[in-house]
Design a protein around this motif. Sequence first.
Motif, short mmCIF file in Angstrom:
data_model
loop_
_atom_site.label_atom_id
_atom_site.label_comp_id
_atom_site.label_asym_id
_atom_site.label_seq_id
_atom_site.Cartn_x
_atom_site.Cartn_y
_atom_site.Cartn_z
N LEU A 60 -7.82 -18.51 1.18
CA LEU A 60 -8.26 -17.14 0.92
C LEU A 60 -7.27 -16.08 1.40
O LEU A 60 -6.72 -15.32 0.62
CB LEU A 60 -9.62 -16.91 1.58
N ASP A 61 -7.05 -16.02 2.72
CA ASP A 61 -6.26 -14.93 3.31
C ASP A 61 -4.86 -14.86 2.72
O ASP A 61 -4.32 -13.76 2.51
CB ASP A 61 -6.15 -15.11 4.83
N ARG A 62 -4.28 -16.00 2.47
CA ARG A 62 -2.92 -16.02 1.93
C ARG A 62 -2.83 -15.23 0.63
O ARG A 62 -1.89 -14.47 0.42
CB ARG A 62 -2.50 -17.48 1.69
N HIS A 63 -3.81 -15.43 -0.25
CA HIS A 63 -3.77 -14.77 -1.55
C HIS A 63 -4.00 -13.27 -1.41
O HIS A 63 -3.41 -12.47 -2.16
CB HIS A 63 -4.80 -15.41 -2.48
N VAL A 64 -4.84 -12.90 -0.46
CA VAL A 64 -5.05 -11.48 -0.19
C VAL A 64 -3.76 -10.87 0.35
O VAL A 64 -3.32 -9.80 -0.10
CB VAL A 64 -6.21 -11.29 0.82
N ASP A 65 -3.14 -11.55 1.30
CA ASP A 65 -1.90 -11.05 1.90
C ASP A 65 -0.77 -10.96 0.88
O ASP A 65 0.14 -10.14 1.03
CB ASP A 65 -1.47 -11.95 3.06
N GLU A 66 -0.81 -11.80 -0.15
CA GLU A 66 0.25 -11.81 -1.15
C GLU A 66 -0.04 -10.88 -2.33
O GLU A 66 0.67 -10.90 -3.34
CB GLU A 66 0.47 -13.25 -1.65
#
Length: 647
Positions: A75-81
Amino acid sequence: MLIRRCWLAIYILVIVMGSYKEIYQLALDKPEEFWAEAAEDLVWQKRWDKVLDETNSPFNNWFSGGKINTCYNALDRHVDEGNSRRLALIYDSPLTNVKQKITYLELRDRVASFSGVLRKYGVEYGDRVLIYMPMIPETVISMLACARIGAIHSVVFGGFASNELAKRIDDAKPKVIISASCGIEPGRIVEYKPLLDNAIRVSNSKPNHCIIFQRDMHEAELNNKRDIDWHDAHDKVTAADCVEVEATDPLYILYTSGTTGIPKGVVRPTAGHLVSLKWSMKSIYDVDPGDVYWAASDVGWVVGHSYIVYAPLFHGCTSILYEGKPVGTPDAGAFWRVISEHQVNCMFTAPTAIRAIKKEDPHAQLIKKYNLDCLRSQFLAGERCDPDTLEWTEKILNVPVIDHWWQTETGWPIASNCLGIEQMDIKPGSPTCAVPGWKIDVLDESSKPVQAGEIGAISLKLPLPPGSLPTLWQNDERFVDSYLATYPGYYETGDAGIIDEDGYLHVLSRTDDIINVAGHRLSTGGMEQVLAEHRDVAECAVLGVNDQLKGQIPLGLIVLKDGTNTEHSEIIEDVIKMVRAEIGPVAAFKMATVVKRLPKTRSGKILRGIIQKIADSVDYEMPATIDDPEILKEIKESLQKIGYAKE
């Protein structure tokens, strides 16, 4: 450093331009380098010290010393990217007429909040959380929330019997149990809370708290001393950040039924799970970030864990969470409606679901209502796929239909046509060849590989690749006895089959379903394949029953397509002739009967062993996973009419 750069250049060249054989050989010859490069596609808090650690063999570990968080990579990775607005989850429930679309940002925030709830009620790193939930977004949120804080989840199929649930509670010893007030089946509500209460009552291990999600169609009565309403639990909660998780620590425990009656807790290692599933999404399923991927299964099974919740989110896809059936919600066009409406690019379901659709709509009239141009591939797994089912599916969908094979224990496919590497010729009845990372051998009773085309025990050469089980939960001895003791140096799959002259694997049946007819070892799966080719047969099962003269003889059970008008005796005569023509008189196939339906598990597997015991008049225990116990009475009555299942 120079050596590593050279290896990286070779790896990229082979991955981008290589054939299946080249990539398979690369993974076989240099497994540590191969999986290390695959691991670079993830976000690590700390890189590993050793790719493959065999110091405590056979309890091997991948990426030991590394630290990584499953939830961050989902989840967080895609938000951060910069992909906050991309859809992560589409919830489609024809059983409740509810649809929801949840973005990566929304799902991340809801998961972080519920992680705070778990912390509020005492759940810390390494604690177990049991999840007993239906197919709703809160189930996915619960699983990811555990992963976020390093807790170990154990999902039990919603509506599972109390005594089986109690066994899992006693083994996992969860600090918290998450459940819902009910599940929904066509035409009825399944109340979960009484089942959960009874399981806790009879179990020795007691949870500190139960968090209950109240569904609109039924409100459960809560125990004020133990139970907390899902929404009330969020009061004054601080959202939790992702923690660093040891690469070799368990992400989850998933129980499978054991032959002793005590379930086996399959352990899924955190990093190996991440690496293998992320790699599989492109290499096997050929999907890209942003694509819509649908595994029509249940989160209570391994398919739901791997390919509803985790792998699609690791890869940045949109995953479909479907609370419905292939037929009856409302009709046999349900799957085609979901594909068309949500623009599904790749679908994965069980052959039994396709057979159910085919039985009700044999000429595929309902598919004409929908535009399925979005669909690029259809994958099948969960039970052996007969050629007739595969060919019918190819004909109506006009896309590659890929039969692939794997197990709860492995967590991801062992054999498949890897569309993202090279689409190979499809052989109906075969899941193609070993996926890179796996070494499959067919062994005889002395643990030696048999000749091409000879039947034997399908076995996996050790060490197993990342993502496969390293052991059973707190039971190393049972892990060795169950999987490693029979064939030294190999993992025993429990399946029997052949590898043909082209290297294609054919999974014919469970090893228990190899019957001995007058000294000849025969596969009941091979006979089922012949029966399924009959124009009027929707589903079938063949099993070995006791015979005084030959030891065992095959007995066939046939379910007919809807609308079939042919006399049953004529169909039975036809299939007997077909088996004689294709397998030979040695099969001694002379007995079959027509039944209304076959007993199955909730995941769609036919309970052949139970049918065999009924036919042989042997006592048996009611399987905890059976879809409908009433079917067994029907089967017994049908078998009695032909001289079996004697009182």
